[in-house]
Design a protein around this motif. Structure first.
Motif, short mmCIF file in Angstrom:
data_model
loop_
_atom_site.label_atom_id
_atom_site.label_comp_id
_atom_site.label_asym_id
_atom_site.label_seq_id
_atom_site.Cartn_x
_atom_site.Cartn_y
_atom_site.Cartn_z
N ARG B 97 -32.46 -5.57 13.93
CA ARG B 97 -32.16 -4.17 14.21
C ARG B 97 -32.41 -3.81 15.66
O ARG B 97 -31.60 -3.14 16.30
CB ARG B 97 -33.05 -3.31 13.30
N LEU B 109 -15.56 -4.47 11.63
CA LEU B 109 -15.83 -3.03 11.78
C LEU B 109 -15.78 -2.41 10.38
O LEU B 109 -15.18 -2.97 9.46
CB LEU B 109 -14.77 -2.39 12.68
N ILE B 110 -16.42 -1.25 10.24
CA ILE B 110 -16.37 -0.57 8.94
C ILE B 110 -15.08 0.24 8.86
O ILE B 110 -14.87 1.14 9.68
CB ILE B 110 -17.61 0.31 8.76
N LEU B 113 -14.83 4.11 9.02
CA LEU B 113 -15.39 4.87 10.14
C LEU B 113 -14.49 4.69 11.36
O LEU B 113 -13.92 3.62 11.58
CB LEU B 113 -16.81 4.39 10.46
N THR B 114 -14.41 5.73 12.18
CA THR B 114 -13.63 5.65 13.42
C THR B 114 -14.39 4.78 14.41
O THR B 114 -15.55 4.42 14.18
CB THR B 114 -13.46 7.04 14.05
N GLU B 117 -17.52 6.39 15.37
CA GLU B 117 -18.52 6.38 14.30
C GLU B 117 -19.10 4.99 14.06
O GLU B 117 -20.28 4.84 13.75
CB GLU B 117 -17.90 6.93 13.00
N GLU B 120 -21.59 4.71 16.69
CA GLU B 120 -22.66 5.68 16.46
C GLU B 120 -23.63 5.22 15.37
O GLU B 120 -24.84 5.43 15.45
CB GLU B 120 -22.05 7.02 16.06
N ILE B 121 -23.08 4.59 14.34
CA ILE B 121 -23.93 4.18 13.22
C ILE B 121 -24.91 3.10 13.68
O ILE B 121 -26.05 3.04 13.21
CB ILE B 121 -23.06 3.72 12.02
N ALA B 122 -24.48 2.27 14.66
CA ALA B 122 -25.39 1.27 15.21
C ALA B 122 -26.42 1.94 16.12
O ALA B 122 -27.60 1.59 16.12
CB ALA B 122 -24.61 0.22 15.98
N LEU B 125 -29.63 3.13 14.74
CA LEU B 125 -30.63 2.18 14.26
C LEU B 125 -31.82 2.03 15.19
O LEU B 125 -32.87 1.54 14.78
CB LEU B 125 -29.98 0.80 14.08
N ARG B 164 -20.34 -1.64 19.88
CA ARG B 164 -21.31 -1.42 18.81
C ARG B 164 -22.57 -2.26 19.04
O ARG B 164 -23.68 -1.80 18.78
CB ARG B 164 -20.67 -1.81 17.47
N LYS B 168 -27.03 -0.58 21.25
CA LYS B 168 -28.43 -0.70 20.88
C LYS B 168 -29.29 -1.22 22.03
O LYS B 168 -30.51 -1.34 21.89
CB LYS B 168 -28.57 -1.69 19.69
#
Lengths: 792, 246
Positions: B97, B109-110, B113-114, B117, B120-122, B125, B164, B168
């Protein structure tokens, strides 16, 4: 086992819980079908045989007093197949503990074989017409005997013609008119402790009641092909001079009407409830199989390429659904047989049928099995029909990537911006899955709705009892006299130590006519300003007792088509005295939660009877500490025929309602299994589809809990609306159900307490969470390194 | 331990991760497969390290261990002074993480999600991520931020996946065949981006590939064969990615 067979077997082992969940839903559908239909068929069959073998009367006539010979004239009428004349009268039971009860003493002409409404000996021995020692031998209905611990050889004391008469019990018996032995329509439930059918030879009964050579009831069987109404009219003409009190067809006979209402309700539930489960089971299987076929495109392609023909591949997948169905159906048959014995036992407690009503019904099992197999086959073939369209080369290519996009919710940008990415993902997934999410929601809605159905009858009954026993009547005792007395005579009672309030009542059995139609009813005369009994209109608003005019009962008004302001004709039908007629204006329509009566002022009731200041009963409010003493005093009074205690009546109702707990427990478990199966299946499919995504999240460092939370959001998005919609939906289904089983004479309000909605919602959320937990257990086994498996 | 971000900071050239005599065996039925045999390796802070080798040479197993997705059967794994050899699943999860960014051959990629997004989701974390707007800007996709993966080309998807990983600020950026699914021009662009990330963030970039040419842009190249390191080549003068071709 063939290769394809082995594949199916492995598929089952891999998804055991999913398999079991769907099979259980099929099981519920089949078992409800079998148990309800078995109970229905057996009850109906048993009733029909009993009616036929004992020549249940088609028409009843009550007269004040007629010579026995009159039946010869009735017999001679065209259309009269059989006729029986008898004496039947309600007598006060005298018991050592002083408690009152009512014995419906019924005389039987011997030999009985050519008579209508013959009885069947259930235990002990038949009564003797002329026993030694001048005894009077009687049989009683079995419930009364059980409730009063009466065995052959015991005796029963009743009051008749102002003296005590001892009856010698020789056993128990039943008859087609006593299947549901209830005192009158106002009681709505049998009270075997305080009301019993007592059967004796006609000559004995005539003697005891001073009816030598006379009868007060005529029962006929109508020859097939004749119009019973026309025949009845001719009979009534003959009986006219003898004080024709009432004439009614079989359908208005209380026991028959109650049994019929029960059968009708049972039939309606038996045809709708199982269908809901079977259809939902089919939908779950359809979705499950559809998904399985989608993920196995490649294997299907390989099977096709290997030369398996389409038919065997389609059958292969359809067989998967069929095996689930067959397992569910077998479990359902076993549970159904067990449940039908429970239902039959419950019915046996309420209905006096000589035949065992339990037992296996092959017809119910056959149709239960057939309909479940049909549903399973439809789901299997429907889902696997897509296989036909696939060509091998195409199907061996992997499925194209998922296409996602914006959903309608994003138009509300203010709301959408507040959602975090997890919620956005969940919303889009649920929306993208379209039909599957919709089915899941609908399924949960049914499950939650079923919870409301499980509980509503209890709420409705509670509401009715509450209103009836606190608002509609607030007396502690209703004391009825053996014959009408002058109003001042109740002073004897009102002066008893501990009596707080005594209010008189004049109960007059009447026939109400309007617009050519006639209905039997009871007119209740009470003083305006009476407080111990209160009258409400259909909207639940208080109605005052008018000086003149009548507040007609809702059921009578409904049957006659009477509206407020109409003028109705009242014809009195007292046991003694001449019938009187009066015309009264309807000033209101009253509704009672239990029973149905029409109200007039005491003065008006006296006027109708051409009497003055007579009463037939008194309502008492007493000091609770002195109630026992008062009851003892009342029991000692010879002029008192019955003492009804509101407390005991309520307790009796509540005891009967205790049986509903079985129904509630069964329905709640069925609903929970259904809800679990639907949510579990939907979640496991969602979980299976997103293995890769979950592996990615795990690789990125998401904890198992965070991933579980993501799946939970999706589950909640489709199931919480289902639970919420299920609550009003359940109420609607309850309404339909009541409408379906309501008759002119019997209906009840649908009441669902707020507490019930809350409990149902909580149970709903619990099964959703349980299903989610089971479905997402696999998260901890997800290997992030799986993602790298494409290469190397 | 609350989280691994509290590990000591490191200067370029210091040892970020050390594998000591690492072996990894898999039991496959009755056969034991030795995917890695006695591998000793130091990964230095800020370097670009290419791991080359044919299929079955053990490079994926090595990447799994380096990325904290697997543990060695024998040997030790030390990251910034912390021993990860017997770390719990939870601890490895935290390591991934906070310390590791991943780039895959097929982007992963998910789909729901755009681009924005997905990044952003990463970002959510870690405690102090880069700005989502800035990393998308850096990978040249600021104007495609609102697009869903299905609306993006392969190269664009791979750039989103790099963004992505970058957002982080990981010290370790692991790339599994990052150009494997891309055409030459796009692949070259992705490699340039990785080189730039390494330089600007000071991240260590580990690229696993069977494309030997990619080794020319790396500071060091490790050649794997049958679960062992066949050779380690230090590249004194790595080529800029734009100049390598395949």
């Amino acid at each position: 086992m063939s290769v394809l067979g082995r594949r199916i077997w492995r598929a089952y082992r891999k998804s055991r819980l999913q398999f079991l969940a769907v099979a259980l839903v099929v099981m519920i559908g089949v078992s409800t079908y079998i148990s309800m239909n078995t109970a229905y068929y057996n009850l109906e069959h048993s009733r029909d045989v009993f009616y036929r073998e004992h020549d249940f009367a088609d028409y009843y006539f009550h007269v004040v007093r007629a010579p026995y010979q009159v039946i010869k004239r009735v017999q001679a009428l065209p259309g009269v197949d059989m006729v029986t004349g008898r004496v039947q009268m309600d007598l006060p039971i005298i018991r050592e503990n002083g408690e009152r009860g009512t014995a419906r003493l019924t005389g039987y002409h011997l030999p009985m074989d050519k008579e209508v409404n013959r009885i069947q000996l259930l235990s002990g021995r038949m009564f003797d017409e002329d026993p030694s020692g001048g005894r009077i031998e009687v049989l009683t209905d079995p419930q009364f005997a059980a409730a009063n611990r009466l065995n052959p050889g015991d005796s029963l004391v009743v009051a008749a013609q102002g003296r005590e008469v001892t009856l010698a019990v020789t056993g128990t018996a039943g008859g087609p008119e006593f299947i549901y032995p209830m005192k009158d329509a106002a009681s709505l439930m049998p009270e075997p402790e305080n009301f019993g059918i007592v059967m004796a030879p006609l000559n004995q009964v005539q003697q005891v009641l001073g009816y030598s050579g006379q009868i007060n009831q005529v029962l006929i069987r109508v020859t097939p092909g004749y119009d019973p109404e026309e025949v009845a009219e001719r009979v009534e003409k003959i009986l006219e001079p003898y004080g024709n009190l009432a004439g009614y067809p079989r359908k208005d006979q209380l026991s028959h009407a109650m049994l019929n209402a029960e059968l009708e309700g049972l039939q309606k539930s038996a045809s709708s409830l199982p269908a809901v489960f079977l259809v939902l089971a089919a939908i779950i299987q359809y979705v499950m199989l559809g998904r399985m076929i989608k993920t196995q495109r490649r294997e299907i392609g390989i099977l096709k390429a290997l030369g398996f023909d389409r038919r065997s591949i389609v059958l292969h997948y359809a067989a998967y659904a069929m095996v689930i169905t067959v397992v569910g159906a077998i479990l359902g048959i076993i549970l159904g047989i067990a449940l039908s014995s429970v239902i039959s036992k419950t019915y046996a407690m309420f209905f006096n049928l000589p035949q065992e009503i339990g037992g296996i019904n092959v017809k119910a099992i056959f149709f239960g099995l057939l309909s479940s197999l049909a549903a399973g086959a439809a789901a299997g073939l429907g889902a696997s029909r897509g296989i036909l369209a696939l060509n091998p080369a195409e199907s061996m290519r992997s499925e194209p990537p998922r296409v996602s996009g914006r959903i309608w919710l994003e138009r509300w940008s203010r709301l959408w911006k507040r959602l975090d990415n997890y919620w956005r993902m969940s919303f889009r997934t649920v929306w993208r899955n379209g039909w599957r999410s919709f089915f899941a929601m609908i399924g949960v809605m049914f499950a939650a709705g079923m919870l409301i159905i499980a509980f509503f009858a209890d709420d409705s009954m509670d509401h009715m009892l509450n209103r009836h026993f606190t608002l509609e009547k607030s007396y502690d005792y209703l004391v009825r006299f053996t014959e009408p007395v002058k109003e001042y005579e109740i002073l004897n009672i009102s002066r008893l130590d501990g009596v707080i309030k005594a209010e008189p009542l004049l109960e007059v059995p009447v026939r109400v006519s309007f617009g050519g139609r006639k209905e039997d009813d009871v007119l209740l005369g009470m003083n305006p300003g009476t407080t111990l009994k209160t009258v409400f209109n259909v909207d639940g608003e208080l109605l005052a007792i008018p000086e003149d005019g009548v507040l007609l009962g809702e059921i009578t008004a409904g049957k006659l088509g009477v509206k407020v302001g109409d003028q109705v004709t009242i014809e009195t039908r007292m046991q003694s005295g001449v019938s009187q007629e009066a015309s009264l204006k309807v000033l209101g329509i009253n509704r009672q939660m239990i029973g149905s009566e029409s109200f007039v002022s005491l003065k008006q009731a006296n006027k109708v009877l051409r009497e003055s200041r007579i009463v037939t009963a008194v309502m008492l409010k007493v000091d609770p500490g002195k109630a026992a003493g008062i009851e003892k005093e009342l029991n000692r009074m010879t002029g008192v025929s019955s003492i009804q205690s509101r407390q005991r009546e309520l307790a009796g109702f509540e005891k009967q309602m205790g049986y509903m707990i079985y129904f509630v427990v069964i329905m709640v478990s069925f609903a929970a299994i259904l809800g679990f199966a639907i949510v579990y299946n939907s979640s496991i499919i969602g979980f299976g589809e997103r293995q890769r995504e979950l592996a990615l999240l795990k690789m990125m460092g998401f904890s198992d809990r965070e991933m579980g939370g993501l799946l939970l959001r999706e589950t909640l998005l489709q199931s919480i609306p289902g639970v919420l919609l299920g609550l009003p939906f359940g109420r609607m289904m309850s309404q339909w159900y009541v409408a379906a089983i309501s008759t002119e004479a019997f209906t009840f309000p649908v009441v669902v307490y707020p507490r019930t909605y809350i409990i149902s919602a909580i149970i709903g959320v619990l099964f959703v969470l349980a299903a989610h937990w089971f479905a997402s257990r696999g998260i901890r086994h997800i290997e992030p390194s799986e993602l790298l498996k494409n290469n190397d | 331990m609350e989280n691994l971000m509290d590990l000591p900071a490191m200067e370029s050239g210091q040892t970020l991760m050390r594998l000591e005599n690492v072996s990894r065996h898999f039991v496959m039925g009755e056969v034991i497969v030795e995917a890695l045999r006695d591998v000793t390796l130091e990964i230095k802070a800020g370097e670009i390290l290419a791991i080359l080798g044919p299929s079955g040479s053990g490079k994926s197993t090595l990447l799994n261990i380096v990325g904290g997705m697997d543990r060695p059967t024998t040997g030790r794994v030390i990251y910034a002074g912390e021993d990860l050899t017997r770390a719990s699943d939870e601890r490895l999860g935290r390591f991934r993480r906070h310390e590791v960014g991943f780039v895959f051959q097929f982007y992963n990629l998910i789909p729901d999600l755009t681009a924005w997004e997905n990044v952003e989701i990463a970002a959510g974390l870690v405690r102090s991520p880069s700005s989502v707007a800035r990393v998308l800007e850096e990978v040249g996709l600021a104007d495609r931020a609102d697009h869903f993966p299905s609306q993006l080309s392969g190269g664009e998807q791979q750039r989103v996946s790099i963004a992505r990983a970058m957002v982080k600020n990981p010290r370790l950026l692991l790339c599994d065949e990052p150009t494997g699914a891309l055409d030459h021009r796009t692949g070259s662009m992705v490699l340039s981006l990785l080189a730039r990330v390494s330089r600007s963030l000071g991240s260590t970039v580990v690229i696993v590939t069977h494309n030997t040419v990619i080794g020319e842009m790396a500071d060091r190249v490790i050649r794997m064969r049958s679960g062992t390191i066949a050779e380690i080549i230090t590249n004194p003068d790595p080529l800029p990615p734009e100049r390598i071709s395949w």
